[in-house]
Write an enzyme that holds these catalytic residues in place. Structure first.
Site, short mmCIF file in Angstrom:
data_model
loop_
_atom_site.label_atom_id
_atom_site.label_comp_id
_atom_site.label_asym_id
_atom_site.label_seq_id
_atom_site.Cartn_x
_atom_site.Cartn_y
_atom_site.Cartn_z
N GLN A 182 60.30 31.54 102.45
CA GLN A 182 61.36 30.74 103.08
C GLN A 182 62.73 31.07 102.47
OE1 GLN A 182 61.60 28.85 105.72
NE2 GLN A 182 59.46 29.18 106.25
N SER A 183 62.92 32.31 102.10
CA SER A 183 64.18 32.71 101.47
C SER A 183 65.39 32.51 102.39
CB SER A 183 64.09 34.19 101.07
OG SER A 183 65.36 34.67 100.69
N ASN A 184 66.35 31.74 101.90
CA ASN A 184 67.63 31.58 102.63
C ASN A 184 68.41 32.88 102.57
OD1 ASN A 184 67.36 28.67 103.08
ND2 ASN A 184 67.57 28.53 100.86
N GLY A 204 61.41 34.68 98.53
CA GLY A 204 60.21 33.92 98.87
C GLY A 204 60.08 33.89 100.39
N ALA A 234 67.19 36.00 102.36
CA ALA A 234 66.62 37.01 103.27
C ALA A 234 67.08 36.73 104.70
CB ALA A 234 65.10 37.01 103.16
#
Ligand SMILES: *Cc1c(COP(=O)(O)O)cnc(C)c1O
Length: 323
Positions: free
Chosen positions: A66-68, A64, A70
């Site tokens: 706000q992917s942690n 997403g 990524a």
């Protein structure tokens, strides 16, 4: 047999007792690091090792906006002299804040997809890998949440740390609870429990999809790990224990009472829980202890360990929600 990894995380992470009516402890996997904090780093230690071993120069992954995961991948890439290419799902204009701000600072190449496009993410990432290959660049695809056979090994390691903590501190955790977002954390903990005959109750609380969906996904990826380890055992989905009912409005969407719970919990514990993952799962755990404790524990003396999987930076993308 245990495959090799690189070191990216500060391990072991601490465990602390919280002040609840039940014996609730937290394993602080939000403290695996600063820039690279959270649970994904344990999985990336194995996957980035594999990527480097295969001479990859680019890490391709997704999540997403706000992917942690990524963000952790973008940081891991910089630390290892690699490049990263992130496919992030977002239907609105991108606001450069929280995790995606860090992605940009760390020089990740970012491709924004709509949620509809994101449904074919595995094909999209594979196509991109082939594009890189055509240009003579070796790229390595890390799946959503770094949850696959190899990535799961990270949480077998975390389970071993928990056993080590028990030996050193003369305590026994009867139940381990974690958030389920793509399933790798749960899969690793489950496998650690299984491979050491520990007979703990490993419980996941899903923050997207359904318990049924994750029983399927988790047993599949756990079986991939067992193959890597050369184990004969095959996990059946009935063995996977997921408590459903705390997804709320959907993945990464919050309800006012969830945000209220998170704010109160932060003040009560001194620990930040995030609205997407740990806040929902911790709420699910506390509510279940209050309403149907037998789903989690045998009696009031039982020790419950919640694995805090991180998510701090996503909080900085939710200023409106926390006002
Ligand atoms: C990704 C993530 C999870 C979910 O873990 P999975 O292994 O993907 O199930 C939980 N908490 C945080 C903060 C995460 O970033």
């Amino acid at each position: 047999m245990r495959t090799k990894k690189i070191n990216l995380a500060n391990l072991p992470t601490p465990i602390e007792k919280l002040n609840y009516d039940y014996n609730v402890y937290v394993k602080r996997d939000d403290m695996t690091g600063v820039e690279i904090s959270g649970n994904k780093v344990r999985k990336l230690e194995y996957l980035v090792y594999d990527a480097i071993n295969k001479n990859a120069e680019v890490l391709i992954t997704c999540g997403g906006i706000q992917s942690n995961h990524a963000r952790a991948t973008a940081v891991a890439a910089v630390k290892k002299g690699l490049k990263s290419h992130l496919f992030l799902a977002c239907d609105d204009d991108v606001i450069t804040q929280g995790n995606v701000l860090l992605d940009e600072i760390y020089g990740a190449k970012i491709t924004i997809l709509t949620h509809t496009e994101f449904e074919n993410i595995n094909d999209i990432m594979e196509k991109e890998r082939i594009e890189y290959e055509k240009q003579g660049v070796k790229a390595y695809v890390i799946p959503l949440g770094a949850s696959n056979g190899l990535g799961n090994l990270g949480y077998i390691g975390a389970f071993d740390e928990i056993l080590e903590y028990e030996r050193e501190n003369g305590i026994k955790f009867d139940t381990i609870v974690c958030t389920v977002g793509s399933g790798g954390t749960y899969a690793g903990l489950w496998l650690g429990n299984h491979l050491t005959n520990s007979e703990k109750n490993i419980v996941g609380i899903n923050v997207s999809q359904s318990a049924e969906y994750f029983k399927e996904v988790i047993s599949d990826i756990a079986n991939d790990t067992l193959k890597i380890l050369g184990e004969k055992y095959s996990v059946k989905k009935e063995e996977i224990n997921i408590i459903d009912g705390f997804v709320g409005r959907g993945y990464a969407l919050s309800k006012p009472d969830e945000l209220e719970f998170i704010k109160k919990t932060i003040i009560k514990t001194g620990i930040v829980f995030d609205p997407v993952y740990t806040g929902k799962a911790f709420r699910g755990m506390i509510k279940t202890l209050d309403s149907s404790p037998d789903l989690l524990i045998d009696n009031k003396e039982s020790n419950v360990l919640f694995v805090h999987t991180g998510g701090l930076f996503a909080v900085f993308a939710r200023t409106e929600d926390f006002k």
